[in-house]
Write a protein that holds these residues in place. Structure first.
Motif, PDB file in Angstrom:
ATOM      1  N   ASP A   1       0.869  -1.179   0.000  1.00 48.30           N
ATOM      2  CA  ASP A   1       0.000   0.000   0.000  1.00 48.30           C
ATOM      3  C   ASP A   1       0.904   1.228   0.000  1.00 48.30           C
ATOM      4  O   ASP A   1       1.489   1.573   1.023  1.00 48.30           O
ATOM      5  CB  ASP A   1      -0.913  -0.014   1.226  1.00 48.30           C
ATOM      6  CG  ASP A   1      -1.758   1.253   1.341  1.00 48.30           C
ATOM      7  OD1 ASP A   1      -1.744   2.063   0.388  1.00 48.30           O
ATOM      8  OD2 ASP A   1      -2.416   1.429   2.380  1.00 48.30           O
TER       9      ASP A   1
ATOM     10  N   ALA B   1      -6.979   1.467   1.255  1.00 48.04           N
ATOM     11  CA  ALA B   1      -6.342   1.102  -0.014  1.00 48.04           C
ATOM     12  C   ALA B   1      -5.792  -0.319   0.084  1.00 48.04           C
ATOM     13  O   ALA B   1      -5.249  -0.725   1.117  1.00 48.04           O
ATOM     14  CB  ALA B   1      -5.223   2.080  -0.348  1.00 48.04           C
ATOM     15  N   LEU B   2      -5.941  -1.072  -0.992  1.00 49.00           N
ATOM     16  CA  LEU B   2      -5.485  -2.457  -1.003  1.00 49.00           C
ATOM     17  C   LEU B   2      -4.028  -2.537  -1.436  1.00 49.00           C
ATOM     18  O   LEU B   2      -3.524  -1.668  -2.150  1.00 49.00           O
ATOM     19  CB  LEU B   2      -6.353  -3.283  -1.957  1.00 49.00           C
ATOM     20  CG  LEU B   2      -7.854  -3.335  -1.631  1.00 49.00           C
ATOM     21  CD1 LEU B   2      -8.602  -4.130  -2.687  1.00 49.00           C
ATOM     22  CD2 LEU B   2      -8.079  -3.919  -0.248  1.00 49.00           C
TER      23      LEU B   2
ATOM     24  N   GLY C   1      -2.864  -5.268  -3.041  1.00 48.28           N
ATOM     25  CA  GLY C   1      -2.718  -6.194  -4.153  1.00 48.28           C
ATOM     26  C   GLY C   1      -1.975  -7.443  -3.710  1.00 48.28           C
ATOM     27  O   GLY C   1      -1.895  -7.757  -2.515  1.00 48.28           O
TER      28      GLY C   1
ATOM     29  N   THR D   1      -3.759  -2.974  -8.101  1.00 46.75           N
ATOM     30  CA  THR D   1      -4.835  -1.986  -8.103  1.00 46.75           C
ATOM     31  C   THR D   1      -4.570  -0.944  -9.184  1.00 46.75           C
ATOM     32  O   THR D   1      -3.416  -0.745  -9.602  1.00 46.75           O
ATOM     33  CB  THR D   1      -4.933  -1.285  -6.742  1.00 46.75           C
ATOM     34  OG1 THR D   1      -3.762  -0.471  -6.552  1.00 46.75           O
ATOM     35  CG2 THR D   1      -5.029  -2.301  -5.612  1.00 46.75           C
TER      36      THR D   1
ATOM     37  N   GLN E   1      -1.895   1.421  -8.026  1.00 49.67           N
ATOM     38  CA  GLN E   1      -0.543   0.885  -8.140  1.00 49.67           C
ATOM     39  C   GLN E   1      -0.027   0.983  -9.574  1.00 49.67           C
ATOM     40  O   GLN E   1       1.140   1.312  -9.807  1.00 49.67           O
ATOM     41  CB  GLN E   1      -0.501  -0.572  -7.676  1.00 49.67           C
ATOM     42  CG  GLN E   1      -0.613  -0.748  -6.173  1.00 49.67           C
ATOM     43  CD  GLN E   1      -0.698  -2.200  -5.772  1.00 49.67           C
ATOM     44  OE1 GLN E   1      -1.214  -3.042  -6.508  1.00 49.67           O
ATOM     45  NE2 GLN E   1      -0.197  -2.518  -4.587  1.00 49.67           N
TER      46      GLN E   1
END
Length: 273
Positions: free
Chosen positions: A53, A61-62, A64, A98, A101
């Motif tokens: 993140d 927020a992820l 991934g 994401t 990203q």
């Protein structure tokens, strides 16, 4: 014993890295991934913010998923197979990223290794500065042994938009500035070994997602974007035109003079949108 899949059934012929990027030649990256192996790919991808993140002030927020040999052993109790590297070479298989990203990694390329960590907060009321409410930045500049490698990749991404065989050349046509990008497709479901993908025969919710990442202008980046059109099909036909519209709006309407010339800015780093 399996034949590699590629969107161009007739093949691309002999290609180097530049033409492989311009034409989205999957087979080139399959081969490169097998030669590099998962350890090398994981090491490099992690430096671009994948698997973490990287946001400073966006709650929820992820991060991934950037798979590794150790991750697969811990989660699946299985070794890492060469076929897993093949999938990772084109961003499929276990990997999850994401849109933020993707845009952040693209801006890192645009800025030739200088990080721009995403921030949602632009200003606050009163005389206090936003920096007082944000964590300190955590990423150091990404230095390459040969800085010219940045230009090589950027030129290849520009070939996607402006080259005679670039997948997004239609979206780059007629522009008063040079842009760099990469088209992509995210599969929603897996195909059997001998199964062919036919969008007309697939339910809309199972059709491929269209993807595009890019930045502009090439020589003085001002904006980096990641576009995902759910179930939109090909990135070149669906996602790239959206990015071109965003580039034109940001550079020619909001920040420019309308005639293609750009207003100079104090901070020339590309912004993430």
């Amino acid at each position: 014993g399996r034949r590699y899949r590629d969107w161009k059934r007739s093949g691309h012929g002999w290609v180097d890295l530049t033409h492989a990027m311009a034409q989205s030649c999957d087979v080139y990256f399959y081969e490169a991934a097998v030669e590099m192996g998962v350890d090398t790919m994981h090491s490099y991808l992690s430096r671009f913010g994948f698997g973490e993140d990287a946001t400073l002030d966006v709650s929820g927020a992820l991060s991934g998923l950037l798979p590794s040999r150790d991750w697969k052993r811990a989660v699946r109790n299985e070794p890492w197979y060469p076929g897993d590297s093949v999938n990772l070479g084109i961003g499929q298989g276990f990997m999850l990223a994401t849109p933020l990203q993707l845009a952040t990694a693209t801006s890192l390329i645009a800025n030739r290794g200088e990080w721009v960590e995403p921030r949602l907060l632009k200003g606050i009321q009163g005389d206090r500065l936003p920096d007082a409410f944000l964590p300190s930045e955590t990423h150091e500049p990404l230095a390459l042994k040969d800085p010219d490698d940045w230009e090589y990749i950027i030129d290849a991404m520009a070939e996607v938009m402006h080259g005679s065989r670039g997948t997004a050349r239609r979206s780059g046509r007629g522009a008063s500035y040079r842009m760099a990008g990469k088209t992509g497709t995210a599969q929603v479901f897996s195909l059997a070994e001998d199964e062919e993908y036919d969008a007309e025969e697939v339910k809309e919710r199972l059709r491929d997602h269209a993807m595009f990442v890019g930045f502009a202008p090439v020589d003085n980046p001002q904006i980096a974007v990641a576009v995902i059109v759910e179930n939109g099909g090909g990135g070149s036909s669906t996602a790239a035109p959206v990015a071109r519209a965003m580039f034109d709006a940001w550079l020619l309407e909001f920040s420019g003079t309308g005639d293609g010339s750009l207003i100079s800015k104090a901070d020339s780093k590309s912004e993430v949108h």
